[in-house]
Design a protein around this motif. Structure first.
Motif, PDB file in Angstrom:
ATOM      1  N   HIS A  67      -9.122  -4.296   2.829  1.00 41.63           N
ATOM      2  CA  HIS A  67     -10.094  -3.293   2.128  1.00 41.63           C
ATOM      3  C   HIS A  67     -10.635  -2.197   2.665  1.00 41.63           C
ATOM      4  O   HIS A  67     -10.576  -1.134   1.988  1.00 41.63           O
ATOM      5  CB  HIS A  67     -11.253  -4.274   1.547  1.00 41.63           C
ATOM      6  CG  HIS A  67     -12.066  -3.538   0.612  1.00 41.63           C
ATOM      7  ND1 HIS A  67     -12.929  -2.538   0.852  1.00 41.63           N
ATOM      8  CD2 HIS A  67     -12.054  -3.670  -0.781  1.00 41.63           C
ATOM      9  CE1 HIS A  67     -13.577  -2.030  -0.342  1.00 41.63           C
ATOM     10  NE2 HIS A  67     -13.101  -2.832  -1.478  1.00 41.63           N
ATOM     11  N   GLU A  68     -10.632  -2.239   4.132  1.00 45.34           N
ATOM     12  CA  GLU A  68     -11.127  -0.948   4.874  1.00 45.34           C
ATOM     13  C   GLU A  68     -10.210  -0.018   5.283  1.00 45.34           C
ATOM     14  O   GLU A  68      -9.895   0.881   5.765  1.00 45.34           O
ATOM     15  CB  GLU A  68     -11.615  -1.478   5.882  1.00 45.34           C
ATOM     16  CG  GLU A  68     -13.036  -2.092   5.534  1.00 45.34           C
ATOM     17  CD  GLU A  68     -13.949  -2.496   6.871  1.00 45.34           C
ATOM     18  OE1 GLU A  68     -13.651  -2.607   7.922  1.00 45.34           O
ATOM     19  OE2 GLU A  68     -15.158  -2.892   6.649  1.00 45.34           O
ATOM     20  N   ALA A  89      -6.274  -6.520  -1.330  1.00 45.02           N
ATOM     21  CA  ALA A  89      -7.028  -7.486  -0.807  1.00 45.02           C
ATOM     22  C   ALA A  89      -7.640  -8.456  -1.747  1.00 45.02           C
ATOM     23  O   ALA A  89      -7.726  -9.599  -1.266  1.00 45.02           O
ATOM     24  CB  ALA A  89      -8.397  -6.791  -0.017  1.00 45.02           C
ATOM     25  N   SER A  90      -7.970  -8.176  -2.983  1.00 47.44           N
ATOM     26  CA  SER A  90      -8.471  -9.041  -3.871  1.00 47.44           C
ATOM     27  C   SER A  90      -7.433 -10.023  -4.451  1.00 47.44           C
ATOM     28  O   SER A  90      -7.852 -10.993  -5.088  1.00 47.44           O
ATOM     29  CB  SER A  90      -9.389  -8.422  -4.788  1.00 47.44           C
ATOM     30  OG  SER A  90      -8.268  -7.433  -5.701  1.00 47.44           O
ATOM     31  N   TYR A  92      -7.961  -2.158  -2.255  1.00 51.45           N
ATOM     32  CA  TYR A  92      -9.080  -3.238  -2.598  1.00 51.45           C
ATOM     33  C   TYR A  92      -8.128  -4.034  -3.487  1.00 51.45           C
ATOM     34  O   TYR A  92      -8.540  -5.323  -3.670  1.00 51.45           O
ATOM     35  CB  TYR A  92     -10.261  -2.366  -3.314  1.00 51.45           C
ATOM     36  CG  TYR A  92      -9.999  -2.043  -4.568  1.00 51.45           C
ATOM     37  CD1 TYR A  92      -9.984  -2.592  -5.750  1.00 51.45           C
ATOM     38  CD2 TYR A  92      -9.424  -0.480  -4.768  1.00 51.45           C
ATOM     39  CE1 TYR A  92      -9.904  -2.060  -7.333  1.00 51.45           C
ATOM     40  CE2 TYR A  92      -9.173   0.089  -6.091  1.00 51.45           C
ATOM     41  CZ  TYR A  92      -9.395  -0.763  -7.102  1.00 51.45           C
ATOM     42  OH  TYR A  92      -9.238  -0.147  -8.359  1.00 51.45           O
ATOM     43  N   ARG A 130      -9.083 -10.152   4.637  1.00 51.16           N
ATOM     44  CA  ARG A 130      -9.383  -9.173   3.244  1.00 51.16           C
ATOM     45  C   ARG A 130     -10.167  -8.226   3.770  1.00 51.16           C
ATOM     46  O   ARG A 130      -9.937  -6.814   3.023  1.00 51.16           O
ATOM     47  CB  ARG A 130     -10.009 -10.370   2.299  1.00 51.16           C
ATOM     48  CG  ARG A 130      -9.648  -9.991   1.114  1.00 51.16           C
ATOM     49  CD  ARG A 130     -10.099 -11.192   0.034  1.00 51.16           C
ATOM     50  NE  ARG A 130      -9.754 -12.364   0.422  1.00 51.16           N
ATOM     51  CZ  ARG A 130      -8.625 -12.992  -0.172  1.00 51.16           C
ATOM     52  NH1 ARG A 130      -8.180 -12.066  -0.926  1.00 51.16           N
ATOM     53  NH2 ARG A 130      -8.129 -14.212   0.368  1.00 51.16           N
ATOM     54  N   THR A 131     -11.187  -8.334   4.494  1.00 48.49           N
ATOM     55  CA  THR A 131     -12.163  -6.815   4.857  1.00 48.49           C
ATOM     56  C   THR A 131     -11.280  -5.915   5.472  1.00 48.49           C
ATOM     57  O   THR A 131     -11.440  -4.701   5.095  1.00 48.49           O
ATOM     58  CB  THR A 131     -13.313  -7.512   5.490  1.00 48.49           C
ATOM     59  OG1 THR A 131     -14.184  -8.418   5.198  1.00 48.49           O
ATOM     60  CG2 THR A 131     -13.994  -6.237   6.102  1.00 48.49           C
ATOM     61  N   GLN A 155       0.871  -1.249  -0.167  1.00 57.13           N
ATOM     62  CA  GLN A 155      -0.014   0.064  -0.082  1.00 57.13           C
ATOM     63  C   GLN A 155       0.866   1.283  -0.033  1.00 57.13           C
ATOM     64  O   GLN A 155       0.393   2.289  -0.587  1.00 57.13           O
ATOM     65  CB  GLN A 155      -1.077   0.008   1.146  1.00 57.13           C
ATOM     66  CG  GLN A 155      -1.895  -1.104   1.156  1.00 57.13           C
ATOM     67  CD  GLN A 155      -2.796  -1.009   2.303  1.00 57.13           C
ATOM     68  OE1 GLN A 155      -2.907  -0.117   3.049  1.00 57.13           O
ATOM     69  NE2 GLN A 155      -3.545  -2.331   2.539  1.00 57.13           N
TER      70      GLN A 155
END
Length: 513
Positions: free
Chosen positions: A462-463, A381-382, A378, A458-459, A371
């Motif tokens: 993403h957050e 995370a994906s 996102y 993953r959540t 990051q």
């Protein structure tokens, strides 16, 4: 004719062997053996249909009697021959003592032009001896460090630097020039850093040497990294992972797509782990390609590409070209910049399985590192499916390790539950002996920290949650940290607590502000 299926060092007559030169014996495939009750002058050969008559005549003159050929496998003969000469090779310190530092300096001073120093026999012998000794002592790097009035040579053995020899200051320029010539570098350039590489063969073993030269206040500092091409690649089961860790790794390398990151500092075995993973994948039915700097091992069935920045073949440029080759699995030697990271993410999202390395201190920090490079949360995370951190810790020397009772404080320092090791009453500390250079350690083992990217993780990614939140989730999902993983080796007497604390960080689980 007598045959020996296995040739051990105890059967070899070292004194007789050393009366010949290694090239002569290797060319003739002859090895003098120790006398036995049945044979007074046995000589190992490997082909009964092609006797090396000239060498056998030399043996006859040396023994004063007729030699008795003994048939052995060719591989066994060559291995024994190389081992004898390897053990008998002098150290750099012994060479300088025998030659005399003053004589060496005076002889080099007579060579007025450094451009001619590559032909100077003492320098050639000294540099060759340093490389040979480093290989024999399992060193990964050779450091030649100039100071105001002295020159220092150190070897990095099992991750720790050891002082080997102090050559006279007068040979500094000649040694540097000799190494530059071997690496194909500009010996007249002393103001700019230079990088190069060369390959040498020592006792039949091919060794790749990467050279880095850096100008300092007292001359050019040289670091040579050694890679023994003859060493065998390890498989996943040979890496020393615990059963759950091995199961994790075997599951992710069979995934159809996604990114598997292996993190850790330089020299922590990341490439070894990735190569072991490549050995496990289905190379017969899948197109496997890599981009590396450098290519450390040749893997059968894998297309391997070398990074060459001088002609524009960077990791990013090479990776783009590889993706046009319809690969199923891609290995990236190192993600160094945003461009490479973006292409890796895109590759994983378009159906490719990507293996890559990254330099971070622990597994979860790799997520933030991506990051920080500029990747959107996102996308990270994906695409990520697992992040693994690893370290190499030194093994205790089996000849001098010292046993002592284990205490509750010991398990607390390792951050593990004492009840998990209730049957362990003693652990070991390092002591030091002649066989381990008084370090107390000999060899290394790997320890691992694996974080599978779950839905909860993953959540959080993403957050945009921070490291404390991700560590808390990982702890809830029973992720084994580096210190917790190495506790099993401490309990087995393989390594010491002091060594664990030297190479691992304390695991702090904080709360998000």
């Amino acid at each position: 004719m007598k045959q020996i299926p296995r040739l051990s060092n105890e059967l070899v007559d070292v004194q007789r062997v050393l009366k010949f030169s290694l090239p002569v014996l290797r060319a003739g495939l002859v090895l003098p053996l120790k006398p036995t009750q049945d044979e007074a002058n046995p000589v190992a050969v490997c082909d009964e249909n092609a006797w090396p008559w000239e060498l056998l005549d030399d043996c006859r003159r040396m023994f004063g009697a007729e030699p008795s050929p003994v048939l052995v496998p060719k591989e066994a003969l060559l291995t024994a021959l190389n081992q004898v000469f390897d053990m008998a090779s002098a150290s750099a310190e012994q060479m300088l003592e025998d030659m005399g530092s003053d004589d060496l300096s005076r002889e080099l001073e007579e060579v007025g032009d450094l451009l001619e120093s590559e032909d100077d026999a003492p320098v050639i012998r000294l540099v060759n001896t340093l490389i040979s000794q480093a290989l024999k002592e399992r060193a990964s790097d050779i450091h030649i460090e100039p100071f105001e009035t002295r020159l220092l040579v150190r070897f990095r053995i099992d991750g720790v630097l050891h002082t080997i020899v102090h050559p006279p200051k007068g040979v500094q320029a000649a040694i540097t020039s000799r190494i530059k010539v071997m690496a194909g570098l500009d010996i007249a350039e002393k103001r700019h850093p230079q990088d190069g590489r060369f390959r040498v063969k020592i006792a039949g073993r091919e060794v790749d040497v990467r050279v880095s030269l850096l100008p300092t206040a007292h001359g050019e500092r040289v670091v040579m990294r050694l890679l023994d091409r003859g060493s065998a690649m390890l498989t996943l089961p040979q890496l020393g992972m615990s059963p759950p860790q091995l199961k994790n790794m075997q599951e992710v390398i069979t995934s159809p797509h996604g990114i598997v990151l292996v993190t850790g500092p330089t020299g922590s075995g990341k490439s070894t782990t990735l190569y072991a993973g490549l050995m496990e994948v289905d190379r017969k039915n899948r197109n496997v390609m890599t981009i590396e700097d450098p290519i450390e091992y040749q893997v059968e069935g894998v297309g391997q590409m070398q990074v060459q920045p001088k002609i524009g073949v960077t990791f990013a440029a090479g990776l783009r070209s590889i993706l046009r080759q319809d690969p199923d699995i891609v290995m990236i030697g190192e993600i160094r910049d945003l461009e490479t990271a973006e292409i890796a993410i895109q590759a994983s999202l378009t159906g490719h399985l990507v293996f890559a390395t990254l330099h971070t201190n622990d597994a979860l920090s790799a997520i933030l590192r991506l990051q920080d490079m500029g990747l959107e949360p996102y996308l990270v995370a994906s695409s990520l499916i697992m992040v693994q951190a690893q370290r190499l810790v030194r093994r205790l020397c089996p000849h001098c390790r010292q046993q002592r009772p284990v205490t509750a404080e010991d398990w607390k320092r390792l951050e593990v539950n004492q009840d998990d090791f209730s049957g362990i009453t003693h652990i070991y500390d390092a002591r030091g002996c002649d066989l381990c250079m008084d370090t107390g350690y000999a060899g290394r083992i790997a320890i691992y920290e694996m974080a599978r990217i779950s839905d909860a993780m993953r959540t959080a990614i993403h957050e945009g949650k921070g490291l404390p939140t991700m560590r808390r989730i990982a702890k809830q999902e029973h992720m084994i940290t580096l210190r917790q993983d190495v506790a099993r080796h401490v309990a087995a007497g393989v390594t010491s607590i002091e060594e664990v604390l030297r190479v691992t960080m304390e695991d702090v689980v904080a709360t998000e502000p």
